[in-house]
Design a protein around this motif. Structure first.
Motif, PDB file in Angstrom:
ATOM      1  N   ARG A 113      -4.676   8.717 -13.974  1.00 21.53           N
ATOM      2  CA  ARG A 113      -4.581   9.646 -12.653  1.00 21.53           C
ATOM      3  C   ARG A 113      -4.244  11.136 -13.104  1.00 21.53           C
ATOM      4  O   ARG A 113      -3.194  10.997 -13.515  1.00 21.53           O
ATOM      5  CB  ARG A 113      -3.979   8.651 -11.691  1.00 21.53           C
ATOM      6  CG  ARG A 113      -4.505   7.607 -11.129  1.00 21.53           C
ATOM      7  CD  ARG A 113      -3.388   7.156 -10.199  1.00 21.53           C
ATOM      8  NE  ARG A 113      -3.190   7.935  -9.108  1.00 21.53           N
ATOM      9  CZ  ARG A 113      -2.677   7.599  -7.838  1.00 21.53           C
ATOM     10  NH1 ARG A 113      -2.870   6.217  -7.525  1.00 21.53           N
ATOM     11  NH2 ARG A 113      -2.419   8.403  -6.842  1.00 21.53           N
TER      12      ARG A 113
ATOM     13  N   ASP B  86      -7.934  15.403  -1.984  1.00 17.09           N
ATOM     14  CA  ASP B  86      -7.747  14.103  -2.745  1.00 17.09           C
ATOM     15  C   ASP B  86      -7.067  13.028  -2.049  1.00 17.09           C
ATOM     16  O   ASP B  86      -5.965  13.248  -2.244  1.00 17.09           O
ATOM     17  CB  ASP B  86      -7.586  14.216  -4.167  1.00 17.09           C
ATOM     18  CG  ASP B  86      -7.840  13.219  -5.188  1.00 17.09           C
ATOM     19  OD1 ASP B  86      -8.106  12.096  -4.605  1.00 17.09           O
ATOM     20  OD2 ASP B  86      -7.405  13.115  -6.242  1.00 17.09           O
TER      21      ASP B  86
ATOM     22  N   SER C 140     -10.449  11.028  -5.833  1.00 16.96           N
ATOM     23  CA  SER C 140     -11.585  11.825  -6.456  1.00 16.96           C
ATOM     24  C   SER C 140     -11.489  12.768  -7.486  1.00 16.96           C
ATOM     25  O   SER C 140     -12.473  12.933  -7.986  1.00 16.96           O
ATOM     26  CB  SER C 140     -12.341  12.675  -5.074  1.00 16.96           C
ATOM     27  OG  SER C 140     -11.174  13.726  -4.504  1.00 16.96           O
ATOM     28  N   ARG C 141     -10.403  13.192  -7.755  1.00 16.58           N
ATOM     29  CA  ARG C 141     -10.291  14.212  -8.899  1.00 16.58           C
ATOM     30  C   ARG C 141     -10.326  13.289  -9.944  1.00 16.58           C
ATOM     31  O   ARG C 141     -10.933  13.663 -11.042  1.00 16.58           O
ATOM     32  CB  ARG C 141      -8.729  14.635  -8.815  1.00 16.58           C
ATOM     33  CG  ARG C 141      -8.700  15.841  -8.082  1.00 16.58           C
ATOM     34  CD  ARG C 141      -7.050  16.520  -7.921  1.00 16.58           C
ATOM     35  NE  ARG C 141      -6.369  15.466  -7.052  1.00 16.58           N
ATOM     36  CZ  ARG C 141      -5.015  15.676  -6.752  1.00 16.58           C
ATOM     37  NH1 ARG C 141      -4.397  16.799  -6.962  1.00 16.58           N
ATOM     38  NH2 ARG C 141      -4.204  14.638  -6.125  1.00 16.58           N
TER      39      ARG C 141
ATOM     40  N   ILE D  65      -8.587  21.279  -6.264  1.00 21.30           N
ATOM     41  CA  ILE D  65      -8.965  21.142  -4.830  1.00 21.30           C
ATOM     42  C   ILE D  65      -9.081  22.719  -4.424  1.00 21.30           C
ATOM     43  O   ILE D  65      -7.636  23.273  -4.414  1.00 21.30           O
ATOM     44  CB  ILE D  65      -8.072  20.396  -3.996  1.00 21.30           C
ATOM     45  CG1 ILE D  65      -7.973  19.044  -4.604  1.00 21.30           C
ATOM     46  CG2 ILE D  65      -8.898  20.389  -2.487  1.00 21.30           C
ATOM     47  CD1 ILE D  65      -9.298  18.392  -4.760  1.00 21.30           C
TER      48      ILE D  65
ATOM     49  N   THR E 269     -12.465  15.375   4.414  1.00 19.13           N
ATOM     50  CA  THR E 269     -12.022  13.918   3.634  1.00 19.13           C
ATOM     51  C   THR E 269     -12.139  12.865   4.641  1.00 19.13           C
ATOM     52  O   THR E 269     -11.232  12.820   4.959  1.00 19.13           O
ATOM     53  CB  THR E 269     -11.128  14.191   2.680  1.00 19.13           C
ATOM     54  OG1 THR E 269     -11.196  15.147   1.454  1.00 19.13           O
ATOM     55  CG2 THR E 269     -10.696  12.687   1.766  1.00 19.13           C
TER      56      THR E 269
ATOM     57  N   SER F  53     -19.065  14.808  -3.394  1.00 24.29           N
ATOM     58  CA  SER F  53     -18.868  15.942  -4.337  1.00 24.29           C
ATOM     59  C   SER F  53     -19.512  15.403  -5.806  1.00 24.29           C
ATOM     60  O   SER F  53     -19.557  16.559  -6.539  1.00 24.29           O
ATOM     61  CB  SER F  53     -17.189  15.652  -4.652  1.00 24.29           C
ATOM     62  OG  SER F  53     -16.647  14.476  -4.754  1.00 24.29           O
TER      63      SER F  53
ATOM     64  N   TYR G 175      -9.181   2.800  -9.003  1.00 29.50           N
ATOM     65  CA  TYR G 175      -8.938   3.520  -7.594  1.00 29.50           C
ATOM     66  C   TYR G 175      -9.793   2.672  -6.472  1.00 29.50           C
ATOM     67  O   TYR G 175      -9.511   2.520  -5.279  1.00 29.50           O
ATOM     68  CB  TYR G 175      -9.522   4.955  -7.533  1.00 29.50           C
ATOM     69  CG  TYR G 175      -8.482   6.119  -7.540  1.00 29.50           C
ATOM     70  CD1 TYR G 175      -7.621   6.110  -6.951  1.00 29.50           C
ATOM     71  CD2 TYR G 175      -8.405   6.823  -8.834  1.00 29.50           C
ATOM     72  CE1 TYR G 175      -6.687   6.964  -6.993  1.00 29.50           C
ATOM     73  CE2 TYR G 175      -7.539   7.723  -9.048  1.00 29.50           C
ATOM     74  CZ  TYR G 175      -6.508   7.952  -8.087  1.00 29.50           C
ATOM     75  OH  TYR G 175      -5.467   8.976  -8.268  1.00 29.50           O
TER      76      TYR G 175
END
Length: 744
Positions: A15, A472, A476-477, A499, A511, A520, A636
Motif C-alpha cells: 500500500r 482514496d 484506489s491509489r 490525489i 468517491t 479512474s 484491498y
C-alpha cells in the motif's frame, strides 16, 4: 487485456499509504494549520423542534478574542418552491442543514458559529449568543411521524393533498403482482424495523479555510473535493473559480463525508475575519449532528409455487430522512428484489422526515434495509417449502438477460457463481453445536461510473506520476499503480499515484457509489495508452522510422519487426532522458463521463451462537462470496468485503441511536454507541469470484458497497435457525433476545 499473464494486476502490492498511516506520519485534515489561524465553534440547538424567534449575537461579538459570528443570514437561502440539485443533493435542504433558518429541526442543529483566537474562547462565546425559541412538539420515531395527528415538521410538505411528514415516494413496477400472487402456492408477508446507525468513521469532520483577496482555499476531510468546492460555492455565494478545495488523507467516510457541514461556516468566518479558520467536530457533535443512515419500517410479501419458483414480490419501505427530506429510498426499493428473476414485482419507498439529524449515505444507501426484509422472507419461503435456502436462491437467481424491476436488463453478472461457491464451500457443510445456527442472505448494489479525470506524466528519470481526482478511501491509489505499471510494463514501485485538488486536476465526481476504481482506471488506461503512443513516436524519431513500425513491450520501445530495422530497445528511462531533444515532456490526460458500470452481487453465510441466559448473540463464523469483477488489488478487495461484513454485524446485533424523552441523542459517544470491535468478531473470510465486466478495460466491477447489503439478513436468519424464533426488528441486542426467549 490478457488477465492470465498479468504481472501486477491481481497482485496485493504494498500500500502506498500504509507506512505513513501506521507510523503516524499521514497528514489528515485536523493536522493542517497555518500562521495566524483562529478557531471556529458551532452553537447548536438544545431543542429537537423549535421555531427560531430571534438571535442576538452582540454579547458574543463583544467577548474578548472573538473575531466574527455567523448565522443563517450569512448563508445563501434557496427558496422552498424550487429544487436546486447538485448531484443527488437538494441545496434547499443543505442550506438549512448547515445552519438552521426558520426552525431548529433536531437537537444539535447548528444555529450560529463563532470564530475566536482559541477553541476555548469560541466555545465560551457560543454560550453568550441569545436565541429565543418557540419550542414545538417533536416526533422522533418513524411510526409516530406518519400518524395523521403527528407534529408536522414542514408547512410546505404534503402527501395525497394533506399536510404530512412524508416528503417523497418512489415506485417500481414489473408485471402484474396481483396475478402473480394468485398463482402462488405459498405466500408470506412480514413486517420489519431497523434503527438508525452511524457510519462510525474514526476521523471526525474537520476543515481549515483561508480566504485571501476573495479567493478561498479549503483543506478538509471529505469524499470529494469537487463536491466541497461546489457546495461551498452555492452556500456562500463565492464563485467556484475562486475556491480551491484540497483533500487530505481521510480517516473513514463510508458515505458520511459525501456532504458538508463545516466548510461553508469556516469559509464565511475566514472571509469576515481575514484570518484562516479551523473547525473540528467533537465525537459528540459527529453523533448528534451529522448523518447516520435511516431507520426503517418495511413490509415484504413474497409468493412462490410449490416447486420453489418466486412468482411475485411486493415491498413497502418507509425510511427516515431526519429533519429534512432525502432518505435513500432508491436503494431500499430498487435493490431489495434485484438479485432475483421475478416476473411480477411492486416496490415502493417513502421518504419520511422526523426530528433527527439529516441522514447521509452509508455504503449502498438503503440497500441493506431492503435486503434485510426481502432476504428474511426468502428464508421463510424456503422453510415453508422445506427447501434449502441457497437452493431457493439459486433457482430464482438473476442472470444475464434478467429484467430488474428498477429498470435495466442485466448483462454479464456473477450472482449465480456466488451462490454455487457458497453451497460448495466447507463452511456451508460444517456441523453446528447447541444454540448455534446458520443463516444465508444475498444482496445487490447498482454501482456507478460518472465523471473522472486523470493525468499520467513521465518524470525526467524515467518513472511515472499519476494524478487522479478522487480521495482514496478504499485502495484506489494502489490499484491504479498496479494498472499503470501493467500497461507500461514496469515495476509498480516506479509509479506514484497522487490525489489532485480542484486546481490541479480536471473535474472528478465523488468517491462513492463503488465507482472510483471503475471510473479512474478507465481514464488512467486511456491516458497511459496515449503516453505509450508518445513513447513509440519518440523512439521512431530517434531511429528515423515510421511510428507505426514501433511497438511497446515489457517496458521498452522496440522495432515492430525485422523490416523496421535493427535498433536496440529503448526503455522508459532512455526515452525520458532524451525527452527534451525529441519533443519535450511526456505526459497525457483524459477527462471522461464514464459509462458501463454494472451491478454487484454477493451471497453471505453466517454462523451464530446464542447465550440463552444472557441473550448475547456471537457471530462465530462468517464467509462472504462476491462477484468482484476483476480483483486488481486482492488484499484491498478482501478488506472491503471484511469491512462490510463487520459493519453489517454491528447493525444487526448492537448498533442503534437512542433518544431521551426530549428528543436528545442519549448515546453520542463510541463508549455508549456499541460498534463491534475485534474481540466481538471471528475471522471474516472472503471468497472473491471474478466475473470480469466486459465493458471495462481491466474487467473492474465496483466492490465497495455490496459487502454491507447481505449481513443484516444473514445474521437474522442465523439467529432464527439457532433459536427457532424470528426477530423482525434490529438490532438483536441482548435485552431484545431475552424478551423473545422469555416470550417463547
Amino acid at each position: 487485456m490478457n488477465v492470465i499473464n498479468n504481472k501486477w494486476i491481481g497482485q496485493s502490492t504494498i500500500r502506498p499509504d500504509g507506512a505513513d498511516k501506521v507510523t503516524g506520519r499521514a497528514s489528515y485534515s485536523a493536522d493542517t494549520s497555518m500562521s495566524g489561524m483562529i478557531w471556529g465553534k458551532v452553537l447548536r440547538s438544545p431543542h429537537a423542534h423549535a421555531r427560531i424567534v430571534s438571535i442576538d449575537t452582540s454579547r458574543a461579538e463583544a467577548h474578548p478574542g472573538v473575531k466574527a459570528v455567523v448565522t443563517a443570514r450569512d448563508i445563501v437561502e434557496f427558496p422552498l418552491d424550487k429544487s436546486v440539485m447538485l448531484g443527488i443533493q437538494d441545496m434547499r435542504w443543505m442550506s438549512r442543514n448547515v445552519m438552521a433558518r426558520e426552525k431548529a429541526l433536531f437537537h444539535g442543529h447548528p444555529v450560529a458559529a463563532v470564530a475566536a483566537m482559541s477553541e476555548r474562547i469560541a466555545a465560551e462565546a457560543c454560550k453568550l449568543i441569545e436565541v429565543v425559541y418557540e419550542v414545538l412538539p417533536h416526533v422522533i420515531e418513524l411510526e409516530e411521524a406518519i400518524k395523521p395527528d403527528a407534529p408536522i415538521l414542514h408547512d410546505f410538505l404534503s402527501f395525497e393533498g394533506k399536510p404530512s411528514n412524508i416528503a417523497g415516494k418512489l415506485e417500481h413496477k414489473l408485471g402484474d403482482v396481483e396475478a402473480g400472487f394468485a398463482s402462488a402456492d405459498v405466500v408470506i408477508e412480514r413486517h420489519f424495523k431497523t434503527r438508525p446507525v452511524h457510519q462510525g468513521y474514526i476521523e471526525p469532520h474537520s476543515c481549515l479555510v483561508s480566504v485571501v483577496e476573495g479567493k478561498a482555499t479549503i483543506w478538509s476531510s471529505s469524499q470529494g473535493q469537487f463536491m466541497v468546492r461546489a457546495m461551498t460555492s452555492l452556500l456562500t455565494g463565492i464563485p467556484q473559480s475562486d475556491i480551491r478545495a484540497i483533500p487530505a488523507e481521510i480517516g473513514g467516510g463510508f458515505g458520511g463525508k459525501t456532504i458538508i457541514y463545516l466548510e461553508p461556516l469556516a469559509t464565511i468566518l475566514a472571509k469576515k475575519t481575514g484570518r484562516p479558520v479551523k473547525m473540528v467536530m467533537t465525537r459528540d457533535e459527529v453523533m448528534r449532528a451529522t448523518g447516520p443512515t435511516s431507520g426503517s419500517m418495511s413490509t415484504v410479501k413474497i409468493g412462490a409455487t410449490k416447486d420453489g419458483k418466486i412468482v411475485a414480490a411486493q415491498g413497502t419501505f418507509y425510511l427516515q430522512a431526519g429533519g429534512l427530506p432525502g432518505s435513500p429510498i432508491r436503494g431500499a426499493a430498487g435493490c431489495a428484489f434485484a438479485p432475483y428473476d421475478i416476473a411480477n414485482v411492486h416496490s415502493v419507498g417513502f421518504d419520511v422526515v422526523s426530528n433527527r439529524s439529516k441522514v447521509a449515505a452509508y455504503r449502498a444507501p438503503g440497500a441493506p434495509i431492503g435486503a434485510y426484509a426481502a432476504e428474511c422472507v426468502m428464508d421463510e419461503i424456503a422453510e415453508a417449502l422445506k427447501m434449502d435456502p441457497l437452493t431457493l436462491r439459486l433457482k430464482n437467481a438473476a442472470r444475464q438477460g434478467t429484467k430488474a424491476a428498477h429498470g435495466p436488463v442485466f448483462p454479464v453478472i456473477g450472482f449465480i457463481e456466488t451462490i454455487e461457491a457458497a453451497m460448495a464451500h466447507p463452511h456451508y457443510q460444517a456441523p453446528l453445536g447447541k444454540f448455534q445456527g446458520r443463516g444465508v442472505a444475498s444482496g445487490f448494489w447498482f454501482n456507478a461510473g460518472g465523471e473522472s479525470s486523470a493525468q499520467v506524466n513521465v518524470t525526467e528519470d524515467g518513472n511515472v506520476v499519476v494524478t487522479t481526482g478522487h480521495p482514496d478511501v478504499g485502495g484506489s491509489r494502489a490499484a491504479i499503480a498496479n494498472i499503470t505499471a501493467e500497461l507500461l510494463g514496469i515495476d509498480y514501485k516506479r509509479v506514484s499515484v497522487l490525489i489532485g485538488d480542484t486546481a490541479t486536476i480536471g473535474y472528478s465526481n465523488l468517491t462513492g457509489g463503488s465507482r472510483v476504481l471503475f471510473a479512474s482506471a478507465m481514464v488512467v488506461t486511456q491516458s497511459t495508452e496515449k503516453v505509450i503512443k508518445t513513447l513509440c513516436e519518440r523512439a521512431a524519431k530517434l531511429w528515423k522510422i515510421d511510428p507505426e513500425a514501433v511497438v511497446w513491450e515489457d517496458g521498452e520501445a522496440k522495432p515492430a519487426g525485422e523490416n523496421a530495422g535493427k535498433f536496440p530497445a529503448l526503455s522508459l528511462a532512455d526515452l525520458a532522458a532524451k525527452a527534451s531533444e525529441t519533443g519535450g515532456p511526456i505526459g497525457a490526460g483524459v477527462q471522461q463521463n464514464t459509462t458501463g458500470a454494472e451491478g454487484g452481487f454477493a451471497t453471505h453465510v453466517c454462523d451464530v451462537e446464542v447465550d440463552a441466559e444472557l441473550g448475547i448473540v456471537r457471530v462465530v463464523r462468517y464467509t462472504s462470496f462476491q462477484d468482484v469483477g476483476r480483483a486488481v488489488h486482492p488484499a484491498y478487495v478482501e478488506g472491503q468485503m471484511q469491512g462490510g461484513a463487520a459493519q453489517g454485524i454491528g447493525w444487526a446485533l448492537s448498533e442503534e441511536y437512542l433518544y431521551d424523552k426530549n428528543g436528545k441523542v442519549d448515546n453520542a459517544s463510541f463508549l455508549d454507541y456499541r460498534m463491534p470491535v475485534c474481540s466481538d468478531l471471528p475471522m471474516l473470510d472472503a471468497v472473491m469470484i471474478e466475473v470480469p465486466n466486459p465493458k471495462h478495460p481491466q474487467g473492474v466491477r465496483g466492490v465497495g458497497e455490496v459487502p454491507l447489503v447481505p449481513p443484516l439478513a444473514a445474521v437474522a436468519n442465523a439467529v432464527a435457525n439457532a433459536l427457532g424464533k424470528r426477530f423482525y426488528s434490529l438490532p438483536m441486542s441482548p435485552p431484545r433476545v431475552l424478551e423473545v426467549l422469555d416470550g417463547a
